[in-house]
Structure formats: C-alpha cells, structure tokens
Scaffold this active site. Structure first.
Site, PDB file in Angstrom:
ATOM      1  N   CYS A  96      -2.644   4.881   4.950  1.00 36.82           N
ATOM      2  CA  CYS A  96      -4.031   4.455   4.750  1.00 36.82           C
ATOM      3  C   CYS A  96      -4.064   2.976   4.387  1.00 36.82           C
ATOM      4  CB  CYS A  96      -4.719   5.319   3.714  1.00 36.82           C
ATOM      5  SG  CYS A  96      -3.891   5.293   2.153  1.00 36.82           S
TER       6      CYS A  96
HETATM    7  C1  UN1 Z   1      -1.579   6.595   1.828  1.00 35.70           C
HETATM    8  O1  UN1 Z   1      -1.322   6.148   2.942  1.00 35.70           O
HETATM    9  O2  UN1 Z   1      -2.349   7.572   1.700  1.00 35.70           O
HETATM   10  O3  UN1 Z   1       0.693   1.696  -0.838  1.00 35.70           O
HETATM   11  C2  UN1 Z   1      -0.961   6.106   0.571  1.00 35.70           C
HETATM   12  C3  UN1 Z   1       1.265   2.372   0.001  1.00 35.70           C
HETATM   13  C4  UN1 Z   1       1.850   3.700  -0.406  1.00 35.70           C
HETATM   14  C5  UN1 Z   1       0.807   4.772  -0.486  1.00 35.70           C
HETATM   15  C6  UN1 Z   1      -0.068   4.921   0.716  1.00 35.70           C
HETATM   16  N1  UN1 Z   1       2.515   3.554  -1.674  1.00 35.70           N
HETATM   17  O4  UN1 Z   1       1.369   2.037   1.160  1.00 35.70           O
END
Ligand code: UN1
Length: 520
Positions: A299
């Site tokens: 995300c």
């Molecule tokens: C996600 O993609 O839901 O900051 C979380 C980051 C990871 C978490 C992503 N530690 O990219």
C-alpha cells in the site's frame, strides 16, 4: 514446540485441509474449499482451506465475546507477558515463517525476513505497554473532588487483512488488540492461508486462552454477510480492515450503520517529488525499492515520481538503467521482486497495463506484461512459464487525465511526470485524492516544510522512499487511503480501548460543576 512444528513444514503437510479455529477448536471441514498456490509455480498447492460461511463468522464472534470476559480481567502486565512469549516464538521461527511467506505470496526472502521482524518489533513495543496502559488523574474545578481517566478494552475486534503483508499487518492489529484486553476474530486472506496458519500456531503456542484469537477462513461475500449479522447482533465492537479502497468503503458503510468507526488502512497512490537540487542517484534507488519492491504490491508502493523538469530526463534515464539491471524472478533468490501474489493480482495488473495510452512513453526491460519464455527478460531467474512474473514498467508522461495517474495500480509500474514550480508539484501529488505515504527528495529544508504542510499524507519521507515504515510510528492515511485512523505505536491504543472518565466527590456535599466553582 512451535519451532519443530514449523520446521516440519507446518502448513505444507500434504493432504490436510485446514479449517477455521473457533473457541480453540477446529471446525469440521465444510463443502467448499480454496487451494492456495505458489505464485512462482502456480501448479503447486501450498495449502488447502475449507471455507467457512457467514454463520461460522458469527459463531467466532460469539466465542470471542465469551472469552473476552476473562481475558479482560487478566492484568495488563500479564497480557504483556503473553505478547512477550509471542515475540520470542516469532524470533525463534523467523526463518521458517519467512519461508512460508516467500513460498505462498512470492515475497523475496530478504523482505519476508523483514516482514517477520516487523511482528517481533510490534511485540517488543507492546509487551511494555502492558505495564503502561496509563490512565490519568485530572484536577477538578472543585475542592475534595477527584477526577480520573481509565482505558478499557473495546471488546471483540474483527480483523480482516490482505495477503501482501500476510503476517506483519495482521500483527499490527492483533498484538495491540490482545494486549488491550480484547478478543479477536481474524479473517485472513484465503490466498495467504498457510501464512495465517503459521501465524496462528505461533500465537496459540504462546499460551493464549481458547477463544481469545479465532481464525475464520472465508471468502469476501460470506465475510460480508457474517460481519453484517455479527454487527446486528452486537457481537463486534471494532473492525480493523486492510485492503482496497472499494472494499474499505463498504466496510465503513456497514460499521457506520452501527455507529462504529472502523480502523481502515486502504490503498495508496504514493507520490515522490524530486526537486532540482535532489541527490538523483539516491532518489532513483528509492524509486526502484518502493516502485518495484514486492512487485509494487504494497500500500506504500511508489505511484508517481513527480520530477523537476530540469532533472526529469536524467531521472528517467537512471531509473530505466537501474530497472534493466535489476534481478527479477524466483523470490527464494536475491531478486528485486518476485511474482504477483496470485491470479487475482495478475489479472488486476493486466487491466492496469491496458491504461497505458498513446501519450505515454513506456520504458521497461523489454516489453510490458507477463514474463514468459516468449517475452523474456535479461537476467530473469525462475521458470517464466510457471509463475505470475511481470516486467517492471516505467510510464513517463502521465497526468491527472490518466487512470494510471489517478489510481493505485498494485503492480510493478512506476509513473513519471515533470513539474515546474513547487506549487505545481504539490498539486500533482495531491490530485489522486489518496493520502497514505508521500516522499520528497531535496536538499532544501524550505521545500521539505512547504511539502509537509501542504501534502495530504499520513506519512511523509524526506530523502527516503515511500515504503518501509517503522513499527512504532503512526501508520495510516487520509482521503481514499482511509478514514484517518492510525495504526502502530501508542497511537493505536485509541483504536482498541475506550476512555472512561470517573469523578469522585469526597466533600459529602452536592458540588455542581460550572455552578459551585470557587471565585478567586
Ligand atoms: C501495507 O502495504 O499494507 O511501510 C503495509 C511499508 C511496510 C508496510 C506496508 N512496512 O512498506
């Protein structure tokens, strides 16, 4: 022990159909099942799960409700000891759990180890919180009157998670929810069922009482039906969801009808602004990691690099060069990224590739789309026909008129556009209306603060990529990325506890607030 269980191959034992765990017991396998496959070799089954139905989800919420009564009364420092035990088991099984992640969702092993570390870090943070869960003493307007605040658990927390971070993201909800004295019903992604099994077994081995953590393997429609019924019956007090903006808004609607505020962690179209004075090689390295790492399925993945026109050409040249040199392929090896998580993600990414239009310049290793023996990629490591491998794609010349610019792509695709003024860069960065993570590469502090103030983002990186949040800072987004809720660190305690205030009048008189206040 959990060590030997995972060491023996854990969920990979053949012929076993996994089923949901409600109140500490496996429920009998039902008529429908789901096969989770290895995305690097889609013909290979990793786990088979029996799919629960809406009634099972409701039953799990009921079991959680029953177990929560006693769990709430366990002193918080003792609940902290349970979290400590989980952390120790996670550390002891780090490599084994990371192998399960790599095999089932295709995450490169080094990243999978980092993901498992994130659970251990989360436990390390919250085990101490068991001795802190502070309330306050507050001065009163009146003499001989004492004011206090207390944190109480919300009750039953239903957690619904995606498969891109199949163990770290669930831990962000489950660990603090348990620490705060709640019982949990977890609906993991069915295509990450082996990861969920390994995770659950570690938690169960840490000695959690039955019913405090329940796992329900269900598909989307049954989950919605079950959640609606459980909410109607008053069996759910908080919903935590990580997944798409579309599903998140449906969950928000459902919760809103019951006057509940869920914790929503949704998509992102995370921008990176590269100013004319930036360290260009550093920015390119950040774009490579956050644009293509986990095949763009975070995300926090980079959506669009918004680059000052004076360095735009050079940025694209360097990014293209770095992308061509990057290893892609079998996630067990040292690669920048492996396959898409599953067919659903591959199909979604195919759709996104269709958004590339005539006004765009496409850079990539050799072609867009799936890597096959017929469309090879230099340095590809793996069996191109067997897995869901995609070429890394750079699309230059995107803008607010493009679907590509406005929407999350959830695949190995980085958009690039040029800007002239800082105001223009910030307007472009805010245009898609998400608001999760945003980065700026610059050597000018004035630009950093102008950016920080005007960007809509829950997380801002300076001279660092959009990915790689640490486990004790608030994590979450605005706009299409969520409803403003934040996970991680002490901020998440407000998701899983409710404040109660208490006033205690020791004067023996009726002292009326606002009316009986002493004049000075
Ligand atoms: C996600 O993609 O839901 O900051 C979380 C980051 C990871 C978490 C992503 N530690 O990219």
């Amino acid at each position: 022990s959990a060590r030997s269980w995972l060491g023996r191959g854990g969920p990979f034992r053949l012929g076993i159909v996994l089923s949901s765990v409600i109140g500490g017991a496996r429920i009998p396998a039902g008529p429908r099942s789901f096969r989770s496959t290895d995305p690097s070799r889609t013909a290979e089954t990793v786990a088979e799960v029996s799919l629960a139905d809406a009634g099972d989800l409701v039953a799990a919420c009921r079991a959680a409700r029953a177990a929560q009564d006693a769990w709430r009364d366990v002193p918080a420092p003792v609940r902290g000891q349970a979290v400590a035990a989980i952390g120790r088991l996670v550390e002891a099984n780090k490599a084994a759990l990371a192998r399960v992640v790599t095999r089932e969702v295709g995450k490169p092993y080094a990243e999978a180890l980092g993901e498992v570390q994130e659970i251990a870090d989360t436990c390390a943070f919250f085990l101490g919180e068991g001795r802190r869960l502070y309330g306050q003493t507050v001065p009163s307007e009146m003499p001989d009157k004492q004011l206090f605040t207390f944190r109480d658990p919300v009750g039953v927390v239903t957690v619904i998670t995606a498969g891109n971070f199949p163990v770290a993201v669930p831990s962000w909800y489950i660990v603090p929810a348990l620490l705060c004295g709640n019982a949990v019903v977890w609906k993991p992604a069915e295509y990450a069922a082996a990861c969920a099994e390994a995770f659950y077994e570690l938690f169960a081995h840490a000695g959690l009482p039955d019913g405090v953590l329940n796992v329900v393997y269900a598909d989307g429609p049954e989950t919605f039906r079950g959640l609606e019924r459980a909410l109607d019956e008053g069996l759910v007090d908080k919903v935590g969801f990580t997944g798409s903006t579309e599903v998140g808004s449906r969950i928000g609607e459902l919760c809103g009808r019951h006057l509940q505020t869920p914790c929503l962690e949704l998509g992102g179209k995370n921008p990176m602004v590269v100013t004319e004075d930036a360290d260009l090689p550093l920015a390119v390295e950040g774009a490579l990691f956050s644009g293509f790492g986990t095949a763009g399925q975070r995300c926090t993945s980079l959506g669009t690099a918004i680059v000052h026109e004076s360095v735009h050409g050079e940025f694209v040249r360097l990014l293209d060069e770095a992308t061509r040199a990057a290893a892609v392929g079998d996630p067990a090896g040292e690669v920048l990224f492996g396959p898409m998580i599953g067919e659903r993600f591959a199909d979604g990414f195919e759709k996104v590739l269709g958004w590339i239009g005539p006004g765009h310049t496409v850079y990539g290793s050799s072609a867009t789309g799936r890597i096959t023996a017929g469309a090879p990629r230099a340095g590809f490591a793996g069996d191109p026909e067997a897995g869901l491998f995609y070429h890394p794609v750079i699309v230059d010349g995107v803008g607010p008129g493009d679907e590509l610019f406005m929407n999350e792509t959830f695949g190995p695709l980085v958009g690039v556009t040029a800007y002239r003024t800082m105001d223009e860069a910030i307007a472009l960065a805010n245009a898609p209306g998400y608001g999760l993570s945003a980065a700026i590469y610059t050597t000018d502090p004035a630009k950093v603060f102008a950016f920080r103030r005007q960007i809509s983002a829950g997380m801002v990186s300076v001279n660092n990529s959009t990915s790689g949040a640490e486990a004790h800072l608030p994590f979450g987004g605005n706009g299409r990325s969520g409803n403003g809720s934040r996970q991680s660190g002490m901020w998440v305690l407000d998701q899983f506890t409710r404040w109660q205030s208490m006033n205690w009048d020791t004067s023996g008189r009726l002292q009326k607030a606002q009316m009986d206040v002493l004049e000075i």
